[in-house]
Design a protein around this motif. Structure first.
Motif, PDB file in Angstrom:
ATOM      1  N   ASN A 128       0.811  -1.222   0.000  1.00  0.00           N
ATOM      2  CA  ASN A 128       0.000   0.000   0.000  1.00  0.00           C
ATOM      3  C   ASN A 128       0.845   1.274   0.000  1.00  0.00           C
ATOM      4  N   ASN A 173      -1.224   3.723  -4.583  1.00  0.00           N
ATOM      5  CA  ASN A 173      -2.643   3.395  -4.658  1.00  0.00           C
ATOM      6  C   ASN A 173      -2.938   2.783  -6.015  1.00  0.00           C
ATOM      7  N   ASN A 198      -5.218   4.679  -8.461  1.00  0.00           N
ATOM      8  CA  ASN A 198      -4.740   5.869  -9.134  1.00  0.00           C
ATOM      9  C   ASN A 198      -4.688   5.573 -10.638  1.00  0.00           C
TER      10      ASN A 198
END
Length: 100
Positions: free
Chosen positions: A36, A39, A42
């Protein structure tokens, strides 16, 4: 014949090196998504992942059929790196045999 053969092998060596770089980027991007850090929703990350997936995954899928699963650790990219190193070595040896 050497006029075409030598430059063709040089281009092939560069393409194999570029593919090796793309596999490395694909693996690193997968790690960044898993932890993580980036993202995956995105748009840029998704587009890059999708592009790399379409280029790298066809080479990784046959390897995954033969390599057992080691508790969630995927060794297929490592095996693909060894295959790419072998192909690069063959190309370099052929280039050494036919000096320009």
């Amino acid at each position: 014949m050497d006029v075409v053969f030598i430059p063709l092998l040089n281009v092939l060596a560069k393409v194999v090196g570029l593919y090796q770089f793309l596999v490395l980027i694909y693996v690193i991007l997968g790690w960044l998504e898993a932890f993580n850090i980036v993202n995956r929703y995105n748009q840029i990350v998704y587009g890059l992942h999708n592009f790399l997936f379409r280029l790298v995954e066809p080479a990784l899928t046959p390897i995954r059929r033969f390599v057992p699963n080691f508790g969630g650790i995927d060794l297929s990219p490592l095996i693909l790196f060894f295959i790419i190193y072998f192909i690069e070595g063959v190309i370099v040896q052929i280039l050494f045999r036919f000096p320009s």
